[in-house]
Design an enzyme around this catalytic site. Structure first.
Site, mmCIF file in Angstrom:
data_model
loop_
_atom_site.group_PDB
_atom_site.id
_atom_site.type_symbol
_atom_site.label_atom_id
_atom_site.label_comp_id
_atom_site.label_asym_id
_atom_site.label_seq_id
_atom_site.Cartn_x
_atom_site.Cartn_y
_atom_site.Cartn_z
ATOM 1 N N GLU A 170 -7.889 -4.899 -0.456
ATOM 2 C CA GLU A 170 -8.475 -5.618 -1.574
ATOM 3 C C GLU A 170 -8.432 -7.134 -1.413
ATOM 4 O OE1 GLU A 170 -7.489 -4.179 -5.401
ATOM 5 O OE2 GLU A 170 -8.382 -2.254 -4.903
ATOM 6 N N HIS B 226 0.852 -1.199 0.000
ATOM 7 C CA HIS B 226 0.000 0.000 0.000
ATOM 8 C C HIS B 226 0.882 1.241 0.000
ATOM 9 C CE1 HIS B 226 -3.164 2.822 1.178
ATOM 10 N NE2 HIS B 226 -3.997 1.901 0.724
HETATM 11 C C1 LIG Z 1 -0.477 -0.720 -3.900
HETATM 12 C C2 LIG Z 1 0.870 -0.468 -4.586
HETATM 13 C C3 LIG Z 1 0.625 0.156 -5.968
HETATM 14 C C4 LIG Z 1 1.689 0.499 -3.721
HETATM 15 O O1 LIG Z 1 2.916 0.580 -4.282
HETATM 16 P P1 LIG Z 1 4.056 1.600 -3.855
HETATM 17 O O2 LIG Z 1 3.844 2.126 -2.499
HETATM 18 O O3 LIG Z 1 4.186 2.574 -4.940
HETATM 19 O O4 LIG Z 1 5.289 0.622 -3.753
HETATM 20 P P2 LIG Z 1 6.461 0.582 -4.776
HETATM 21 O O5 LIG Z 1 5.939 0.470 -6.160
HETATM 22 O O6 LIG Z 1 7.370 1.721 -4.456
HETATM 23 O O7 LIG Z 1 7.149 -0.803 -4.381
HETATM 24 C C5 LIG Z 1 8.188 -0.951 -3.419
HETATM 25 C C6 LIG Z 1 8.784 -2.364 -3.544
HETATM 26 O O8 LIG Z 1 7.831 -3.320 -3.085
HETATM 27 C C7 LIG Z 1 7.506 -4.234 -4.129
HETATM 28 N N1 LIG Z 1 6.066 -4.476 -4.083
HETATM 29 C C8 LIG Z 1 5.077 -3.582 -3.812
HETATM 30 N N2 LIG Z 1 3.887 -4.195 -3.825
HETATM 31 C C9 LIG Z 1 4.147 -5.498 -4.095
HETATM 32 C C10 LIG Z 1 3.295 -6.616 -4.238
HETATM 33 N N3 LIG Z 1 1.983 -6.527 -4.096
HETATM 34 N N4 LIG Z 1 3.862 -7.794 -4.548
HETATM 35 C C11 LIG Z 1 5.214 -7.911 -4.692
HETATM 36 N N5 LIG Z 1 6.049 -6.870 -4.559
HETATM 37 C C12 LIG Z 1 5.519 -5.681 -4.260
HETATM 38 C C13 LIG Z 1 7.878 -3.531 -5.411
HETATM 39 O O9 LIG Z 1 8.143 -4.451 -6.432
HETATM 40 C C14 LIG Z 1 9.100 -2.766 -4.978
HETATM 41 O O10 LIG Z 1 10.156 -3.684 -4.944
HETATM 42 P P3 LIG Z 1 11.642 -3.246 -5.381
HETATM 43 O O11 LIG Z 1 12.101 -2.338 -4.285
HETATM 44 O O12 LIG Z 1 12.376 -4.536 -5.458
HETATM 45 O O13 LIG Z 1 11.513 -2.549 -6.697
HETATM 46 C C15 LIG Z 1 1.617 -1.813 -4.734
HETATM 47 O O14 LIG Z 1 1.892 -2.334 -3.463
HETATM 48 C C16 LIG Z 1 0.901 -2.822 -5.604
HETATM 49 O O15 LIG Z 1 1.012 -2.758 -6.823
HETATM 50 N N6 LIG Z 1 0.163 -3.791 -4.987
HETATM 51 C C17 LIG Z 1 -0.556 -4.791 -5.738
HETATM 52 C C18 LIG Z 1 -1.859 -4.260 -6.275
HETATM 53 C C19 LIG Z 1 -2.895 -4.031 -5.198
HETATM 54 O O16 LIG Z 1 -3.082 -4.852 -4.318
HETATM 55 N N7 LIG Z 1 -3.555 -2.882 -5.276
HETATM 56 C C20 LIG Z 1 -4.579 -2.485 -4.328
HETATM 57 C C21 LIG Z 1 -4.095 -1.393 -3.438
HETATM 58 S S1 LIG Z 1 -5.318 -0.972 -2.223
#
Ligand SMILES: CC(C)(COP(=O)(O)OP(=O)(O)OC[C@H]1O[C@@H](n2cnc3c(N)ncnc32)[C@H](O)[C@@H]1OP(=O)(O)O)[C@@H](O)C(=O)NCCC(=O)NCCS
Length: 526
Positions: A453, A400
């Site tokens: 979710e 998140h």
């Molecule tokens: C929600 C989300 C977009 C937030 O992302 P964010 O805060 O921007 O996190 P980042 O994109 O900076 O990711 C940081 C690290 O964690 C990893 N990561 C984040 N969410 C992950 C997940 N669900 N599964 C695996 N790895 C994940 C990224 O690959 C990244 O790894 P790295 O450092 O090796 O590159 C992300 O966690 C995600 O895509 N989750 C899956 C989709 C989802 O469940 N969405 C509903 C949200 S309510």
């Protein structure tokens, strides 16, 4: 100005520190006496191991923890992010923006030299804003406006680092545990939890408000048969039509109580519009809402045509309460920007639904459910999850942007799903456990936890909501939050009109020699 100041110049010093073995009650006495909002927690060797804030104390007590026996190390933020005495105040501000803490320990080598509070930093930034330093270029807010407060609100807030969110000061998960949809709707719409008489009157108004204008009802089958039909696109169009059919006036021209009345009307008709559109799209006749059922019960009844079981109603009701509002998110901001122009409520809601329809906001709880389907059986979970992460994919329902600890919504929804029971809920719990272990191993330090979710899809599926109606269901409950934000903006309005930093070619630019001559001769020839 902030660039020349260091953290040491503005921090609270000396640092207020507490040993990890004292109780919450003792910590609260220390915070009170020092008149600070947070203290650094040290272990027996004097090493920094955490931060404990007034907020932590309040939240723990709110969760029923006994402050007289609970130790601070049970509620503190462990391994806190730190800044150094020589860091600039701007760096401190950046950390507050990105990590959403309110207090940071300031280190001088391995000693805690002070506590930096967001208030110290904001005060300095404010002085800079009202006394601009000569001809310095205007500052640019971070992309995506992360951490930038652009309005005051008393609707609610999210504390990502603490895993806590609230509506008008009440813990939102506690509201979902103990209250009905209508009670919390009243809280957000009218500002306070209702007493029995107020609840009765409010519920009657909400039931009466479910009737949709006839002209809109006539148009719904047409919207539902558009080639690019999606439930949210259809809802967006129907809400826009409803605003017109109800002859809504600009909020600028109507008194606050009329704004609230119209808000109630719109929040009451959204589920009716959604379900009619859904059934028209499937070629089914619409089901009128049962006036004896509350919001959650009639939501399922209008969808399926069947009277749902009480436990299904309660499960959905808890999901709906948990998703009514969530801080100053993109769609809420959109609703407020539109309202700030003095526009009508239908326009503000149409815009908000449009913002929610974007995959980066409304997300897709159905994708988490699809992941469970793809895994199939518990024995395949580990290999599937490892393969996904190793190939650079993200696990749906984890991670998140704001919560870097348990998402409080997922914690409660796990309970709701488990109470509903069934093989899918049991399977989801097993997959979650494996996913958290595998994420911890393959993505160490990223602080990835289960988000809203993961269990939302399981809960909605269990009460009979089809996957394409998951995000629309979220839109339905979020309408309560949007309308609260609209009413708040309208009651104390100022046009939201920020500026952008121009980065294009240096103006004024001369038009190329002879440019436009051809147009002139063509005009003359006409
Ligand atoms: C929600 C989300 C977009 C937030 O992302 P964010 O805060 O921007 O996190 P980042 O994109 O900076 O990711 C940081 C690290 O964690 C990893 N990561 C984040 N969410 C992950 C997940 N669900 N599964 C695996 N790895 C994940 C990224 O690959 C990244 O790894 P790295 O450092 O090796 O590159 C992300 O966690 C995600 O895509 N989750 C899956 C989709 C989802 O469940 N969405 C509903 C949200 S309510």
């Amino acid at each position: 100005m902030t660039a020349s100041l260091t953290v040491a110049d503005v921090m609270h010093k000396p640092a207020v520190v507490v040993p990890d073995i004292i109780t919450l009650a003792q910590a609260s006495v220390i915070l009170d006496a020092a008149n600070v909002g947070a203290a650094a927690v040290l272990d027996s060797q004097g090493r920094l191991i955490g931060m404990v804030s007034e907020r932590d104390l309040l939240r723990s007590v709110g969760h029923g923890v006994d402050p007289a026996i609970t130790k601070v190390d049970e509620v503190m933020t462990k391994d806190p992010v730190t800044v150094s005495v020589s860091d600039t105040v701007e760096h401190g501000l950046e950390v507050f923006r990105e990590r959403r803490f309110r207090h940071l320990p300031v280190m001088d080598g391995d000693k805690v030299a002070g506590i930096l509070s967001i208030r110290h930093v904001v005060r300095v930034a404010h002085i800079e804003e009202v006394q601009p330093a000569g001809s310095a270029p205007p500052g640019l807010a971070p992309r995506g406006l992360e951490g930038v407060a652009v309005a005051e609100t008393s609707v609610g807030d999210v504390r990502g680092e603490e895993g806590f969110f609230h509506y008008r000061g009440y813990n939102a998960t506690e509201l979902a545990r103990r209250c009905s949809f209508e009670q919390v709707w009243h809280l957000l719409s009218e500002g306070e939890l209702p007493d029995d008489a107020q609840l009765k009157a409010f519920t009657r108004l909400a039931v009466e408000a479910r009737s949709i204008p006839e002209q809109v009802a006539d148009l719904l089958p047409k919207i539902a048969s558009l080639p690019g039909y999606t439930p949210l696109m259809a809802l967006r169009s129907a809400v826009s039509l409803a605003g017109a059919a109800l002859e809504q006036q600009p909020t600028l021209d109507i008194p606050a109580d009329e704004v609230r009345r119209e808000c109630l009307k719109m929040a009451a008709i959204v589920p009716v519009l959604l379900m009619r559109l859904h059934r028209h799209h499937l070629g089914l006749p619409p089901v009128e809402p049962d006036p004896d059922l509350g919001y959650a019960g009639s939501y399922i009844q209008m969808l399926t045509g069947q009277r749902p079981h009480d436990r299904e109603i309660r499960a959905l009701e808890q999901y709906l309460i948990l998703t009514m509002d969530h801080g100053f998110n993109s769609s809420t901001f959109t609703a407020r920007v539109i309202t700030s122009t003095g526009s009508d409520i239908g326009s503000a809601l149409t815009g908000a639904i449009g913002a929610l329809a974007g995959p980066l906001h409304g997300g897709a709880p159905s994708r988490a459910l699809a992941m469970l389907d793809a895994i199939g059986t518990p024995d395949k979970a580990e290999a599937y999850l490892r393969h996904e992460i190793s190939s650079g994919e993200r696990l749906m329902g984890f991670g998140h942007r704001v919560y870097k600890t348990d998402d409080p919504r997922s914690t409660l929804l796990r309970e709701v799903a488990t109470e509903l029971g069934g093989a899918q809920a049991e399977f989801a719990v097993q997959v979650e456990r494996t996913a958290l272990r595998v994420l911890n191993e393959l993505k160490p330090g990223r602080r990835l936890y289960t988000n809203v979710e993961f269990y939302a899809g399981v809960v909605m599926n269990s009460v009979g909501i089809p996957p394409d109606m998951f995000t629309p269901t979220f839109a339905s409950s979020r309408t309560v939050g949007w309308t609260a934000a609209i009413a708040e903006q309208a009651a104390n309005n100022r046009l939201i009109r920020p500026s952008a930093l121009y980065v294009g070619p240096q103006p004024p630019r001369a038009l190329p020699e002879g440019y436009g001559a051809a147009l002139k001769s063509a005009e003359l020839a006409r």
